[in-house]
Scaffold this motif. Structure first.
Motif, PDB file in Angstrom:
ATOM      1  N   ASN A  58       0.820  -1.218   0.000  1.00 31.76           N
ATOM      2  CA  ASN A  58       0.000   0.000   0.000  1.00 31.76           C
ATOM      3  C   ASN A  58       0.856   1.271   0.000  1.00 31.76           C
ATOM      4  OD1 ASN A  58      -2.402  -1.524   2.309  1.00 31.76           O
ATOM      5  ND2 ASN A  58      -2.155  -1.840   0.122  1.00 31.76           N
ATOM      6  N   TRP A  59       2.163   1.138   0.281  1.00 35.56           N
ATOM      7  CA  TRP A  59       3.077   2.288   0.322  1.00 35.56           C
ATOM      8  C   TRP A  59       3.819   2.487  -1.005  1.00 35.56           C
ATOM      9  CZ3 TRP A  59       2.207   5.376   4.165  1.00 35.56           C
ATOM     10  CH2 TRP A  59       1.900   4.914   5.448  1.00 35.56           C
ATOM     11  N   GLY A  60       3.303   1.919  -2.084  1.00 34.25           N
ATOM     12  CA  GLY A  60       4.028   1.978  -3.361  1.00 34.25           C
ATOM     13  C   GLY A  60       4.345   3.377  -3.867  1.00 34.25           C
ATOM     14  N   TYR A  61       3.525   4.370  -3.508  1.00 30.00           N
ATOM     15  CA  TYR A  61       3.782   5.752  -3.949  1.00 30.00           C
ATOM     16  C   TYR A  61       4.735   6.489  -3.009  1.00 30.00           C
ATOM     17  CZ  TYR A  61      -0.333   4.990  -6.881  1.00 30.00           C
ATOM     18  OH  TYR A  61      -1.232   4.483  -7.794  1.00 30.00           O
ATOM     19  N   GLN A  62       4.907   5.977  -1.803  1.00 29.40           N
ATOM     20  CA  GLN A  62       5.730   6.678  -0.808  1.00 29.40           C
ATOM     21  C   GLN A  62       7.186   6.212  -0.813  1.00 29.40           C
ATOM     22  OE1 GLN A  62       2.289   5.835   0.014  1.00 29.40           O
ATOM     23  NE2 GLN A  62       2.085   7.996  -0.550  1.00 29.40           N
ATOM     24  N   VAL A  63       7.419   4.912  -1.008  1.00 29.25           N
ATOM     25  CA  VAL A  63       8.780   4.377  -0.885  1.00 29.25           C
ATOM     26  C   VAL A  63       9.755   5.058  -1.851  1.00 29.25           C
ATOM     27  CG1 VAL A  63      10.228   2.315  -1.140  1.00 29.25           C
ATOM     28  CG2 VAL A  63       8.067   2.166   0.104  1.00 29.25           C
ATOM     29  N   PRO A  64       9.467   5.136  -3.171  1.00 27.93           N
ATOM     30  CA  PRO A  64      10.442   5.758  -4.078  1.00 27.93           C
ATOM     31  C   PRO A  64      10.702   7.224  -3.743  1.00 27.93           C
ATOM     32  CG  PRO A  64       8.720   4.623  -5.314  1.00 27.93           C
ATOM     33  CD  PRO A  64       8.278   4.650  -3.877  1.00 27.93           C
ATOM     34  N   ASP A  65       9.660   7.931  -3.323  1.00 23.77           N
ATOM     35  CA  ASP A  65       9.793   9.351  -3.000  1.00 23.77           C
ATOM     36  C   ASP A  65      10.738   9.555  -1.822  1.00 23.77           C
ATOM     37  OD1 ASP A  65       8.415  12.102  -3.591  1.00 23.77           O
ATOM     38  OD2 ASP A  65       8.430  11.931  -1.409  1.00 23.77           O
ATOM     39  N   LEU A  66      10.609   8.711  -0.801  1.00 24.85           N
ATOM     40  CA  LEU A  66      11.458   8.858   0.390  1.00 24.85           C
ATOM     41  C   LEU A  66      12.884   8.377   0.139  1.00 24.85           C
ATOM     42  CD1 LEU A  66       8.806   7.807   3.036  1.00 24.85           C
ATOM     43  CD2 LEU A  66       9.882  10.060   2.836  1.00 24.85           C
ATOM     44  N   VAL A  67      13.047   7.359  -0.687  1.00 20.65           N
ATOM     45  CA  VAL A  67      14.404   6.923  -1.074  1.00 20.65           C
ATOM     46  C   VAL A  67      15.102   8.052  -1.823  1.00 20.65           C
ATOM     47  CG1 VAL A  67      15.690   5.338  -2.556  1.00 20.65           C
ATOM     48  CG2 VAL A  67      13.895   4.453  -1.069  1.00 20.65           C
ATOM     49  N   GLU A  68      14.369   8.674  -2.745  1.00 18.19           N
ATOM     50  CA  GLU A  68      14.937   9.783  -3.523  1.00 18.19           C
ATOM     51  C   GLU A  68      15.313  10.957  -2.627  1.00 18.19           C
ATOM     52  OE1 GLU A  68      13.599  12.762  -7.129  1.00 18.19           O
ATOM     53  OE2 GLU A  68      12.509  10.875  -6.893  1.00 18.19           O
ATOM     54  N   ALA A  69      14.579  11.122  -1.519  1.00 16.96           N
ATOM     55  CA  ALA A  69      14.861  12.213  -0.581  1.00 16.96           C
ATOM     56  C   ALA A  69      16.022  11.883   0.365  1.00 16.96           C
ATOM     57  CB  ALA A  69      13.611  12.540   0.227  1.00 16.96           C
ATOM     58  N   GLY A  70      16.638  10.688   0.205  1.00 15.81           N
ATOM     59  CA  GLY A  70      17.849  10.375   0.959  1.00 15.81           C
ATOM     60  C   GLY A  70      17.637   9.574   2.228  1.00 15.81           C
ATOM     61  N   HIS A  71      16.624   8.703   2.221  1.00 17.40           N
ATOM     62  CA  HIS A  71      16.331   7.909   3.415  1.00 17.40           C
ATOM     63  C   HIS A  71      16.482   6.420   3.151  1.00 17.40           C
ATOM     64  CE1 HIS A  71      14.837  11.171   5.943  1.00 17.40           C
ATOM     65  NE2 HIS A  71      14.376  11.692   4.825  1.00 17.40           N
ATOM     66  N   ARG A  72      16.816   5.693   4.217  1.00 17.98           N
ATOM     67  CA  ARG A  72      16.613   4.248   4.228  1.00 17.98           C
ATOM     68  C   ARG A  72      15.159   4.018   4.620  1.00 17.98           C
ATOM     69  NH1 ARG A  72      19.187  -0.460   8.246  1.00 17.98           N
ATOM     70  NH2 ARG A  72      18.169  -2.197   7.157  1.00 17.98           N
ATOM     71  N   VAL A  73      14.414   3.402   3.740  1.00 12.89           N
ATOM     72  CA  VAL A  73      12.982   3.205   3.961  1.00 12.89           C
ATOM     73  C   VAL A  73      12.729   1.725   4.234  1.00 12.89           C
ATOM     74  CG1 VAL A  73      10.674   3.538   3.016  1.00 12.89           C
ATOM     75  CG2 VAL A  73      12.511   5.113   2.387  1.00 12.89           C
ATOM     76  N   VAL A  74      12.047   1.443   5.340  1.00  9.66           N
ATOM     77  CA  VAL A  74      11.725   0.067   5.715  1.00  9.66           C
ATOM     78  C   VAL A  74      10.212  -0.070   5.788  1.00  9.66           C
ATOM     79  CG1 VAL A  74      11.934  -1.702   7.516  1.00  9.66           C
ATOM     80  CG2 VAL A  74      13.883  -0.207   6.986  1.00  9.66           C
ATOM     81  N   VAL A  75       9.693  -1.088   5.096  1.00 10.74           N
ATOM     82  CA  VAL A  75       8.271  -1.410   5.198  1.00 10.74           C
ATOM     83  C   VAL A  75       8.137  -2.746   5.921  1.00 10.74           C
ATOM     84  CG1 VAL A  75       7.581  -0.095   3.153  1.00 10.74           C
ATOM     85  CG2 VAL A  75       8.214  -2.510   2.901  1.00 10.74           C
ATOM     86  N   ILE A  76       7.084  -2.880   6.716  1.00 14.62           N
ATOM     87  CA  ILE A  76       6.852  -4.089   7.511  1.00 14.62           C
ATOM     88  C   ILE A  76       5.410  -4.536   7.305  1.00 14.62           C
ATOM     89  CG2 ILE A  76       6.783  -5.068   9.850  1.00 14.62           C
ATOM     90  CD1 ILE A  76       8.777  -2.861  10.695  1.00 14.62           C
ATOM     91  N   ASP A  77       5.221  -5.810   6.971  1.00 16.30           N
ATOM     92  CA  ASP A  77       3.872  -6.372   6.975  1.00 16.30           C
ATOM     93  C   ASP A  77       3.508  -6.703   8.426  1.00 16.30           C
ATOM     94  OD1 ASP A  77       3.540  -6.256   4.239  1.00 16.30           O
ATOM     95  OD2 ASP A  77       3.797  -8.406   3.886  1.00 16.30           O
ATOM     96  N   SER A  78       2.462  -6.075   8.940  1.00 13.80           N
ATOM     97  CA  SER A  78       2.038  -6.331  10.315  1.00 13.80           C
ATOM     98  C   SER A  78       1.709  -7.809  10.511  1.00 13.80           C
ATOM     99  CB  SER A  78       0.792  -5.504  10.655  1.00 13.80           C
ATOM    100  OG  SER A  78       1.089  -4.131  10.608  1.00 13.80           O
ATOM    101  N   ARG A  79       1.859  -8.256  11.730  1.00 19.77           N
ATOM    102  CA  ARG A  79       1.513  -9.630  12.142  1.00 19.77           C
ATOM    103  C   ARG A  79       0.182 -10.074  11.507  1.00 19.77           C
ATOM    104  NH1 ARG A  79       2.211 -12.824  17.178  1.00 19.77           N
ATOM    105  NH2 ARG A  79       4.126 -11.596  17.271  1.00 19.77           N
ATOM    106  N   GLY A  80       0.215 -11.212  10.817  1.00 22.92           N
ATOM    107  CA  GLY A  80      -0.993 -11.760  10.215  1.00 22.92           C
ATOM    108  C   GLY A  80      -1.446 -11.068   8.944  1.00 22.92           C
ATOM    109  N   HIS A  81      -0.777  -9.984   8.558  1.00 29.18           N
ATOM    110  CA  HIS A  81      -1.104  -9.221   7.351  1.00 29.18           C
ATOM    111  C   HIS A  81      -0.064  -9.525   6.265  1.00 29.18           C
ATOM    112  CE1 HIS A  81      -3.210  -6.995  10.496  1.00 29.18           C
ATOM    113  NE2 HIS A  81      -3.770  -6.184   9.623  1.00 29.18           N
ATOM    114  N   GLY A  82      -0.463  -9.394   5.011  1.00 29.13           N
ATOM    115  CA  GLY A  82       0.499  -9.563   3.919  1.00 29.13           C
ATOM    116  C   GLY A  82       1.201 -10.904   3.997  1.00 29.13           C
ATOM    117  N   ARG A  83       2.544 -10.856   4.007  1.00 31.03           N
ATOM    118  CA  ARG A  83       3.350 -12.078   4.028  1.00 31.03           C
ATOM    119  C   ARG A  83       3.626 -12.559   5.449  1.00 31.03           C
ATOM    120  NH1 ARG A  83       4.486  -8.026   1.307  1.00 31.03           N
ATOM    121  NH2 ARG A  83       4.869  -7.933  -0.927  1.00 31.03           N
ATOM    122  N   SER A  84       3.362 -11.702   6.441  1.00 29.43           N
ATOM    123  CA  SER A  84       3.672 -12.057   7.829  1.00 29.43           C
ATOM    124  C   SER A  84       2.657 -13.069   8.370  1.00 29.43           C
ATOM    125  CB  SER A  84       3.672 -10.813   8.722  1.00 29.43           C
ATOM    126  OG  SER A  84       4.746  -9.956   8.371  1.00 29.43           O
TER     127      SER A  84
END
Length: 267
Positions: A58-84
């Motif tokens: 769901n963060w597909g529009y945010q991750v590239p923008d924040l990487v470009e702004a010079g950040h290490r960006v970490v996404v986490i699938d919450s417990r029981g959500h997504g792949r977790s």
């Protein structure tokens, strides 16, 4: 400029932008669950925590923008959500905060800024309350901190489209693809009773916070967001015009601009 998707028609059909290639993606074991995370870019860490029933995609529009702004960006699938995965213990925000801490420890992240959306915002603020030395600030988007902060639920076409996408993603990503209805029921039980922070607990939070709400949020009362901003000592209130609970998907450019402004403020 990213196209707008105010009615979530594109999101229902296709999801957000696909996440870019990651530097690393792994599972971390914590309290009976395997928690999936992925890391992108380099620089000061920003951890993005998605909303209830969603996933990191769901963060597909945010991750590239924040990487470009010079950040290490970490996404986490919450417990029981997504792949977790999860075990049979009930969902709680404190348990999910412990999952985030386990990921930080595994990924070598001493301190991070947090961008939390809905349930992810609540998890972020609870972690900031419990472990302030690990959290340099919380961008708290579209959530409540006690049960009085939520509106009476009313279905809308936008909510239905989001729910439809969540169902498709769950069936595609989860180790238990047939358990979506039970998953929704279990997450809903948590949302009905948690979080339940007192004004005194909120006044004890010691990190910078932006309380952010869409002008047309379907779930959270405006007066509750205002109360949070006035009760947490180092908090500001930001109202996003023309969007709702789904602003990161509806108007990504607007949402990303506010995240960057927040990161500038805390750095």
């Amino acid at each position: 400029m990213t196209a707008t998707d105010d009615e979530l028609v594109k999101f229902e059909a296709e999801g957000a932008l696909p996440l870019p290639p990651s530097n690393e993606q792994r599972f971390v074991e914590n309290k009976g669950a395997h928690i999936w995370y992925a890391s992108y870019g380099a620089g000061p860490a920003v951890i993005l925590l998605h909303g209830g029933l969603g996933n990191s995609g769901n963060w597909g529009y945010q991750v590239p923008d924040l990487v470009e702004a010079g950040h290490r960006v970490v996404v986490i699938d919450s417990r029981g959500h997504g792949r977790s995965t999860r075990d049979d213990r009930p969902y709680t925000y404190h348990l999910m905060a412990s999952d985030v801490l386990a990921v930080m420890d595994h990924a070598g992240i001493a301190e991070a800024a947090f961008v939390g959306w809905s349930d992810g915002a609540c998890t972020s603020l609870i972690l900031a309350d419990q472990q302030p030395e690990r959290v340099c600030g919380v961008f708290f988007f579209a959530c409540n901190m006690d049960p009085s902060g939520t509106r009476e639920f009313k279905a809308t076409p936008v909510i239905d489209r989001c729910f439809s996408r969540h169902r498709k993603d769950y069936q595609a990503l989860s180790e238990t693809p047939d358990a979506f209805e039970a998953f929704v029921g279990d997450v809903s039980k948590m949302m009905a009773t948690e979080p339940n922070y007192s004004a005194e607990q909120l006044a004890g939070i010691r990190v910078p916070v932006s309380i952010v709400l869409g002008e047309h949020d379907e779930f959270i009362k405006l007066e509750h967001a205002d109360y949070l901003a006035k009760t947490i000592p180092d908090a500001e209130f930001v109202l996003l015009p023309g969007v709702s609970h789904f602003a990161p998907l509806q108007q990504p450019d607007l949402f990303n601009r506010e995240i960057r402004a927040f990161l500038d403020r805390i750095e």
